[in-house]
Enzyme design. Structure first.
Site, PDB file in Angstrom:
ATOM      1  N   ASP A 107      -5.128  -7.941  -3.604  1.00  0.00           N
ATOM      2  CA  ASP A 107      -5.430  -7.727  -2.189  1.00  0.00           C
ATOM      3  C   ASP A 107      -6.759  -8.349  -1.758  1.00  0.00           C
ATOM      4  O   ASP A 107      -6.837  -9.537  -1.514  1.00  0.00           O
ATOM      5  CB  ASP A 107      -5.366  -6.218  -1.905  1.00  0.00           C
ATOM      6  N   HIS A 113       0.823  -1.224   0.000  1.00  0.00           N
ATOM      7  CA  HIS A 113       0.000   0.000   0.000  1.00  0.00           C
ATOM      8  C   HIS A 113       0.855   1.270   0.000  1.00  0.00           C
ATOM      9  O   HIS A 113       0.958   1.948  -1.004  1.00  0.00           O
ATOM     10  CB  HIS A 113      -1.015   0.048   1.153  1.00  0.00           C
TER      11      HIS A 113
HETATM   12 ZN   LIG Z   1      -3.619  -6.814   2.355  1.00  0.00          ZN
END
Ligand SMILES: [Zn+2]
Length: 455
Positions: A320, A269
Site C-alpha cells: 500500500d 482493507h
Molecule cells: Zn491504497
C-alpha cells in the site's frame, strides 16, 4: 530449460523434498520432479513468490515523513492524507519512474515476484492531462520493465471528492478523469501492458465508494469485463459513516448488494466490517486485499481475519503506502493483530497447517487471483514466480517444513533470508541483491535529494 534443485519446496501437494523445478524459456514451470542430472541453481527452501497486491509506488518517497504530530496535536488518516496530497504535487513523471523502480527493487528483494500497482497519479499539477494521457501509468510500467517485476497495472478512476460528489480540489486534481477521459487513459495503458512481457496484465480500479458513484463503478467494471477489478473499501470509520449516510448501507454491505462481486474483485482493507459483512464478503469468492503494515501505520483498524478465514474467505497482502516493504513482516503483522485483539495464539493456523504455512499459502494464492496472474503455486504450467530462502542462518538452522516457514516469518523476519527471486522465470534477485539495485538506487537518491523532506 533452467533447473532449480531444491532441498525443500512448498507445492500444492505439500512439502516436497529433493526436487528439481524446471523453468521453461517462456518463464513457466515446466515440471516439478525428482532430482535428475545437472542443475543450474541449488536452493534450500523454495516457495511460491507472492504478488504484492496493492501498491501506490510514489508514496514510498514520503515514508518516515509523517510520524511527527501536526500543529493541532491530533494526527489521523485524514491529516496524513493532506500531507500526502502536498507531497505528490511536486512529482514529475521522471520522479515517479525513479521512485517506482526503487520500490520494485525492494519488493523483489523482499520476496515478491509481482505487483498490482493501483495507479491514480495521472495528471500534471493542477489537473492538466499530459500529452499522452497514460504518461504516468507508462512510467510505472517502465519501472516494472527495468526491474523485471511482474505487473498488474490498475489505472484508477477517481471522479469525486466525496460521496456528495463535491469536485476534486488541490492535490486530488491530479487524479481526476471523466468517464471518456478515463476510457482513453485505460486504453493507452492497456496498449502498454500488451506490448510488455507476456505475464503482465491490465485491470481496472474504481478508487473507492467516496470517489466514484454507482454509475461510475458500472462504467469502470465494463471497461475491462474479465480483468482484475480492485477498489478501496471500508478502511476508516469516517468513510463508513459517509457511505452509510449517502448510500443507506455500510460499504461492504452496499457493495455485495449492489454489484455481482465475484472472484475478479479485490477489495482493499475492509478493516471496518460487521460479522454479517465479514461472512458476506467471504462468500463472494473475492480477495480481501490486506495491507497490515500500512493499516497499522495509519491506524485503520483490525481486519476480522479469524472469522473471515473460518467462513472460507480469500485474502492476499500488499504494501500500500510502502512505508515498509517487507513480506514476512506484513504476514506477521496480520497474525499479531488477531492475537492482540483476541488474546490468542496461532490465530490463523488450522488443524493441518501451522500459522506460517497458512499465511504463506493463502497470500500466494490470493495475490495471484487478485492480480489475474497464473501463479501462486509451484505447479506445472504456472508462471515461475519463486523465492528461494537461505536456511543456513542462525534463526533457520535445523528448521524444516512448516517450522521453517514459522521461523522465517516470526523469528528472523528480515529480507536477508531471501536469496533468489524469479518473476515469470526472470532471475531478478541473485544472492540477496536485485540485479539492477545499484543503478536504480543511484537515480532514486538523486530524486530524493531534490525532493527534500519538507511536507
Ligand atoms: Zn491504497
Amino acid at each position: 530449460m533452467t533447473i532449480l534443485r531444491a532441498r525443500q519446496a512448498l507445492t500444492p501437494a505439500g512439502w516436497a523434498t529433493d526436487v528439481d523445478v524446471e523453468i521453461s524459456p517462456h518463464g513457466r514451470i515446466a515440471a516439478v520432479r525428482p532430482q535428475d542430472g545437472p542443475a543450474d541453481h541449488r536452493c534450500d527452501l523454495l516457495l511460491p513468490a507472492p504478488v504484492n497486491l496493492h501498491s501506490h509506488a510514489f508514496q514510498r518517497a514520503m515514508a518516515g515523513l509523517t510520524e511527527a504530530r501536526g500543529p493541532d496535536g491530533r494526527d489521523s488518516f485524514w491529516t496524513w492524507r493532506r500531507l500526502m496530497y502536498r507531497f505528490l504535487d511536486r512529482l514529475t513523471p521522471d520522479d515517479v519512474e525513479a521512485i517506482a523502480a526503487q520500490v520494485y527493487v525492494e519488493m523483489a528483494e523482499a520476496g515478491y515476484a509481482a505487483v498490482a500497482e493501483f495507479h491514480y497519479l495521472h495528471h500534471a499539477p493542477g489537473g492538466r492531462p499530459y500529452a499522452r494521457r497514460a504518461e504516468m501509468a507508462d512510467r510505472c510500467a517502465a519501472a516494472a520493465a527495468e526491474t523485471g517485476l511482474g505487473l498488474t497495472l490498475l489505472p484508477v478512476l477517481y471522479r469525486w471528492g466525496g460521496c456528495d460528489r463535491r469536485p476534486l480540489e488541490g492535490g486530488q486534481t491530479r487524479f481526476g478523469n471523466d468517464l471518456d477521459g478515463f476510457a482513453d487513459l485505460h486504453a493507452q495503458a492497456a496498449e502498454t501492458v500488451v506490448a510488455g512481457p507476456a505475464d503482465w496484465t491490465i485491470g481496472v480500479a474504481p478508487h473507492s465508494l467516496r470517489a466514484v458513484g454507482p454509475e461510475d463503478l458500472d462504467a469502470a467494471a465494463a471497461l475491462a469485463p474479465d480483468a482484475p477489478l480492485h477498489m478501496h473499501l471500508a478502511e476508516q470509520v469516517a468513510e463508513v459513516a459517509e457511505v452509510q449516510a449517502h448510500r443507506g448501507a455500510r460499504p461492504v454491505q452496499w457493495l455485495v448488494d449492489a454489484q455481482e462481486v465475484d472472484a475478479r474483485w479485490c477489495l482493499i482493507h475492509c478493516t471496518q466490517m460487521t460479522a454479517t459483512e465479514t461472512a458476506a464478503l467471504a462468500g463472494t469468492g473475492a480477495v480481501a486485499g490486506l495491507c497490515p503494515i500500512t493499516e497499522a501505520n495509519l491506524g485503520d483498524g483490525i481486519f476480522n481475519g479469524t472469522a473471515y478465514a473460518q467462513a472460507g474467505g480469500r485474502w492476499g497482502v500488499g504494501s500500500d503506502s510502502n512505508v515498509q516493504i517487507a513480506l514476512w513482516d506484513e504476514l506477521r503483522t496480520l497474525e499479531y493483530s488477531q492475537r492482540l485483539r483476541d488474546r490468542s495464539r496461532a490465530a490463523l493456523a488450522t488443524a493441518n497447517a501451522s500459522t506460517g504455512r497458512v499465511l504463506m499459502e493463502t497470500a500466494a494464492a490470493g495475490g495471484a487471483q487478485a492480480a489475474g496472474r497464473d501463479a501462486g503455486a509451484i505447479a506445472e504450467g504456472r508462471w515461475a514466480d519463486l523465492v528461494a530462502v537461505e536456511t543456513e542462518t542462525p534463526w533457520l538452522a535445523g528448521r524444516r517444513r512448516d517450522a521453517a516457514l514459522d521461523s522465517l516469518i516470526f523469528c528472523g523476519g528480515n529480507a536477508r533470508a531471501v536469496r533468489d527471486v524469479w518473476s515469470a522465470g526472470r532471475h531478478v534477485v541473485q544472492s540477496g541483491r536485485h540485479v539492477a539495485r545499484a543503478r536504480v538506487a543511484r537515480r532514486y537518491l538523486a530524486t530524493m535529494a531534490r525532493l527534500g523532506q519538507d511536507l
